[in-house]
Scaffold this motif. Structure first.
Motif, PDB file in Angstrom:
ATOM      1  N   GLU A  12       0.822  -1.198   0.000  1.00  0.00           N
ATOM      2  CA  GLU A  12       0.000   0.000   0.000  1.00  0.00           C
ATOM      3  C   GLU A  12       0.860   1.254   0.000  1.00  0.00           C
ATOM      4  N   ARG A  13       1.935   1.249   0.775  1.00  0.00           N
ATOM      5  CA  ARG A  13       2.831   2.412   0.785  1.00  0.00           C
ATOM      6  C   ARG A  13       3.519   2.590  -0.564  1.00  0.00           C
ATOM      7  N   ILE A  14       3.891   1.483  -1.181  1.00  0.00           N
ATOM      8  CA  ILE A  14       4.531   1.592  -2.500  1.00  0.00           C
ATOM      9  C   ILE A  14       3.565   2.192  -3.509  1.00  0.00           C
ATOM     10  N   ARG A  15       2.323   1.706  -3.519  1.00  0.00           N
ATOM     11  CA  ARG A  15       1.333   2.258  -4.444  1.00  0.00           C
ATOM     12  C   ARG A  15       1.062   3.725  -4.159  1.00  0.00           C
ATOM     13  N   ASN A  16       1.116   4.109  -2.902  1.00  0.00           N
ATOM     14  CA  ASN A  16       0.815   5.486  -2.533  1.00  0.00           C
ATOM     15  C   ASN A  16       1.896   6.447  -3.013  1.00  0.00           C
ATOM     16  N   TRP A  17       3.159   6.025  -2.953  1.00  0.00           N
ATOM     17  CA  TRP A  17       4.270   6.906  -3.320  1.00  0.00           C
ATOM     18  C   TRP A  17       4.724   6.735  -4.756  1.00  0.00           C
ATOM     19  N   LEU A  18       4.264   5.683  -5.423  1.00  0.00           N
ATOM     20  CA  LEU A  18       4.726   5.455  -6.791  1.00  0.00           C
ATOM     21  C   LEU A  18       4.249   6.537  -7.746  1.00  0.00           C
ATOM     22  N   LEU A  19       2.985   6.946  -7.636  1.00  0.00           N
ATOM     23  CA  LEU A  19       2.442   7.949  -8.547  1.00  0.00           C
ATOM     24  C   LEU A  19       3.167   9.285  -8.439  1.00  0.00           C
ATOM     25  N   PRO A  20       3.360   9.869  -7.235  1.00  0.00           N
ATOM     26  CA  PRO A  20       4.088  11.141  -7.185  1.00  0.00           C
ATOM     27  C   PRO A  20       5.510  11.043  -7.710  1.00  0.00           C
ATOM     28  N   VAL A  21       6.156   9.915  -7.471  1.00  0.00           N
ATOM     29  CA  VAL A  21       7.518   9.757  -7.991  1.00  0.00           C
ATOM     30  C   VAL A  21       7.506   9.713  -9.516  1.00  0.00           C
ATOM     31  N   LEU A  22       6.531   8.996 -10.077  1.00  0.00           N
ATOM     32  CA  LEU A  22       6.437   8.911 -11.537  1.00  0.00           C
ATOM     33  C   LEU A  22       6.081  10.254 -12.175  1.00  0.00           C
ATOM     34  N   LEU A  23       5.473  11.149 -11.435  1.00  0.00           N
ATOM     35  CA  LEU A  23       5.158  12.479 -11.961  1.00  0.00           C
ATOM     36  C   LEU A  23       6.342  13.437 -11.819  1.00  0.00           C
ATOM     37  N   VAL A  24       7.061  13.350 -10.725  1.00  0.00           N
ATOM     38  CA  VAL A  24       8.117  14.324 -10.444  1.00  0.00           C
ATOM     39  C   VAL A  24       9.386  14.023 -11.237  1.00  0.00           C
ATOM     40  N   ILE A  25       9.762  12.746 -11.326  1.00  0.00           N
ATOM     41  CA  ILE A  25      11.010  12.415 -12.026  1.00  0.00           C
ATOM     42  C   ILE A  25      10.969  12.844 -13.498  1.00  0.00           C
ATOM     43  N   PRO A  26       9.900  12.543 -14.271  1.00  0.00           N
ATOM     44  CA  PRO A  26       9.877  13.052 -15.653  1.00  0.00           C
ATOM     45  C   PRO A  26       9.897  14.577 -15.731  1.00  0.00           C
ATOM     46  N   GLN A  27       9.267  15.246 -14.762  1.00  0.00           N
ATOM     47  CA  GLN A  27       9.294  16.702 -14.786  1.00  0.00           C
ATOM     48  C   GLN A  27      10.720  17.232 -14.601  1.00  0.00           C
ATOM     49  N   LEU A  28      11.460  16.668 -13.648  1.00  0.00           N
ATOM     50  CA  LEU A  28      12.848  17.099 -13.449  1.00  0.00           C
ATOM     51  C   LEU A  28      13.715  16.723 -14.643  1.00  0.00           C
TER      52      LEU A  28
END
Length: 740
Positions: A12-28
């Motif tokens: 559950e924690r992985i699913r919760n943090w996976l989306l923000p990471v997938l959004l921020v890394i491509p932006q950077l």
């Protein structure tokens, strides 16, 4: 179980943090990564600012499930800080804002989501005024942002209602399972009271009277005759009462051969244990009805009560079964038709209750449409049409609540009607969902936004085909096939406007290209709401063919067919094949997604309905099994001894009368003791057989010469014999406490 819970929490924690990471890394990687790779000068302050914004957005989205409002505000703060950076620096962060707003709509009340969405729209408008130079662009971006926010909030509210429906179904199932566990115990307590009231007093009176007459036989011989007559009369009364009780116990709501009134009453009793308040009124001429019509009536009542339990728990439900033309308010119908009406008062059945936020959004109708799949009504209608009958279901006209009315001929042939396109018979109007309005607005506005950019002067004329294409999507859940037809028909407005010179080719092409989203939404709706995949698969071909024909019409209107005088038709045919193949791929993908979502939704709801109905039926069946078991005991012991009391009384054997009455009381005592035992669900214990009792299957009619000590009656004080002596301390069973 403990390691599995740890693994589940980690996932559950992985699913919760996976989306923000997938959004921020491509932006950077896009900015400042692209600028650094290309050697563009990027200052230290912008790099630090971009890193801080990325951290804030990631942390905010990480808590979107537990603190969604804080997450949305954190992402918006990052967007405002992004005004110090180039426009590309916050491009993907804007998607994070939509994700956070969706979480707010799912996990918070509607007022909170609306207030936050409106506030974000205002802030975005101010930001657009500061960033954009053109007022037209500012208006366009404001409109687009507003439509996006409305769409996200609408989708979030739909998800919230779905989750609320699943929680309500889980509560109903848990309550049904709990009631199932208590069904046998409750039935034992009720039957114990009835047995005590029906027979214990009679048998105790016989014992007291016989003992008194025997003890005073030397001084008052006339009491013997009175005691024999009293014993015979009381024995016959006991037999009659017990026979009636046995007949009642043998009635089963699940017995398809039982009379209609008995089955419906048993079904209503099962739902009453789950919190409903059913009131059954069956016409006398239909009480003993059996056969296919009774089966259809029973199935419709069961489905209607299940729906009432899901959407209006605690409601008063009135079930009326009568012949047409009889009873107050009866409508005219076919001669001899059975008229079934099931109405609830809508208690606790509003959408707000289902959502859990205390608001009422559209009443019972809206709540049922949003939470229900529509298969329950379709199933009831299929039962009615299978017997050449009719069924209507909808909100009550005289007040809140829901009404189901069926007319079933009592004598009819086997079914001849097929389901057909049931969606075409759906009502065109009804309560609309916020997500429906949001999607309709988005489909209508986005083509206009393209027109504003390409040719602002033609915006007013472009409104007609854009709105006509998006408006039918309001009813995509209720009549998906009709909506798809309407959308495909509205798509011809752009080619016609181009052919008559009302729109320029650029605007017409923009309307056709961007407006193709409407066809995709309509095909998705057919796949998700119009039935199983084996019925809806032609929708993708219909959508692809419709888009192909309108594209060819645009090409013909723009003069492409005139490129070659002799080959114009061949060119159109070639373009038709190419366009058809190109359009078929996205239509197939959209249809597949809708079919998968619809199948999953139907499976979940079908499992919930099946589990709930099964639990209710099991509770009724377990109560019936307890009644049946006790009926066997009554027939095997108590009734036999009551019959022997009458026989010995008629033969003038007063001692035999007393002995048989004591034996009957002993059997009754053991049966009541067994009834008072608490057993778990599905583990109904058999009665305890004392040494003075035989198992129920015994066929011997021999009675013991002397009852065991535990069954003997203490000698009462001398008393005058009378037809109805007052019982003194005797082996009468102890009062049975109420169940639960």
């Amino acid at each position: 179980m403990y390691p599995f819970r740890i693994i589940e929490a980690d996932m559950e924690r992985i699913r919760n943090w996976l989306l923000p990471v997938l959004l921020v890394i491509p932006q950077l990687a896009y900015w400042p990564g692209r600028a650094l790779r290309e050697g563009e000068p990027v200052g230290t302050a912008p790099l630090v600012t971009a890193a801080v914004i990325a951290v804030v957005v990631t942390a905010g989205l990480g808590v979107r499930r537990s603190r969604p409002v804080a997450a949305a505000l954190a992402v918006e703060a990052g967007m405002l800080a992004g005004l110090l950076l180039p426009e590309d620096a916050t491009l993907l962060h804007s998607l994070g804002l939509l994700v956070a707003l969706y979480s707010v709509a799912v996990r918070r009340p509607g007022r909170t989501a609306a207030a936050l969405g409106g506030s974000l729209a205002v802030v975005d408008t101010v930001r657009s005024v500061l960033v954009l130079d053109s007022g037209l662009e500012t208006v366009g971006e404001t409109v687009v942002n507003g439509v996006l926010y409305l769409t996200v909030v609408g989708l979030g509210r739909s998800r919230r209602r779905w989750l609320a429906g699943r929680r309500a179904a889980a509560r109903d199932l848990a309550r049904a399972e709990a009631e199932r566990g208590r069904a046998a115990t409750t039935e034992r307590g009720r039957l114990a009271r009835e047995l005590h009231d029906v027979s214990a007093h009679h048998l105790t009176s016989v014992v007291v009277t016989a003992d008194t007459a025997l003890r005073l036989a030397g001084r008052r011989p006339e009491l013997t005759g009175q005691a024999l007559r009293f014993a015979a009369d009381s024995g016959r009364e006991t037999q009659a009462a017990l026979h009636r009780l046995v007949a009642m116990m043998r009635t089963s709501a699940a017995d398809e051969g039982s009379a209609l009134e008995e089955r419906v009453d048993g079904l209503a009793a099962g739902f009453a244990r789950l919190g409903l308040r059913p009131a059954v009124d069956v016409a006398p001429e239909l009480a003993a009805l059996t056969g296919p019509v009774a089966e259809a009536v029973f199935g419709i009542v069961r489905e209607a009560l299940t729906n009432a339990l899901r959407y209006a728990p605690g409601a008063v439900v009135r079930v009326r079964i009568r012949v047409t033309g009889t009873g107050p308010g009866a409508d005219a119908g076919p001669d001899g038709a059975v008229e079934l009406t099931v109405e609830d008062d809508g208690a606790a059945g509003d959408a707000g209750a289902a959502e859990g936020d205390g608001t009422r959004a559209g009443g019972v109708l809206a709540g049922r449409q949003r939470l229900g799949s529509g298969r329950g009504t379709a199933g009831m209608r299929e039962r009615a049409t299978a017997l050449d009958g009719t069924l209507t279901a909808g909100p009550r006209t005289g007040g809140p609540g829901w009404s189901v009315r069926a007319l079933l001929p009592r004598a009819t042939a086997l079914p001849t009607a097929s389901p057909g396109l049931r969606t075409l018979r759906h009502r065109a109007l009804g309560s609309l969902d916020l997500s429906d309005a949001a999607i309709t607005l988005a489909v209508a506005v986005f083509p206009l936004f393209v027109v504003i950019v390409e040719s602002p002067a033609e915006t007013a004329l472009a409104c007609v085909p854009a709105v006509a294409r998006g408006l039918p999507l309001l009813w995509r859940r209720r009549a998906p096939w009709a909506v798809l037809t309407a959308v495909l028909a509205a798509a011809w407005l752009a080619p016609l406007a181009l052919a008559f010179g009302l729109l320029s080719p650029t605007v017409a092409l923009s309307l056709a290209a961007v407006g193709g989203v409407a066809e995709c939404v309509a095909v998705y709706a057919v796949a998700a709401f119009a039935g199983p995949a084996r019925v809806t698969w032609p929708a993708m071909a219909v959508g692809a063919i419709g888009l192909t024909l309108t594209s060819l019409a645009l090409a013909a209107a723009d003069g492409i067919a005139e490129l070659k005088d002799d080959g114009g038709f061949g060119l159109l045919l070639f373009l038709g094949v190419v366009f058809g193949l190109v359009f078929l791929l996205p239509m197939a993908g959209v249809w597949g997604l809708g079919a998968a979502v619809g199948t999953r939704r139907e499976r979940v709801r079908a499992w919930e309905d099946h589990a709930l109905t099964t639990a209710v039926a099991a509770a009724v069946a377990e109560a019936y099994e307890e009644r049946r078991r006790i009926a066997v005991e009554l027939r095997g012991e108590v009734l036999r001894h009551a019959g022997e009391v009458v026989a010995r009384a008629e033969a003038g054997d007063l001692e035999g009368v007393a002995a048989q009455a004591r034996a009957g009381l002993a059997a009754m005592r053991n049966l009541l003791a067994a009834l008072r035992e608490v057993t778990g669900p599905g583990n109904v214990r058999g009665p305890r057989h004392g040494p003075e009792e035989r198992p129920p299957h015994t066929t011997s009619h021999e009675s013991p010469k002397e009852a065991p000590p535990s069954a003997r009656t203490p000698a009462p004080a001398p008393m005058a014999a009378s037809p109805s002596p007052s019982p003194s301390p005797s082996p009468a069973p102890d009062p049975v406490p109420p169940p639960g």
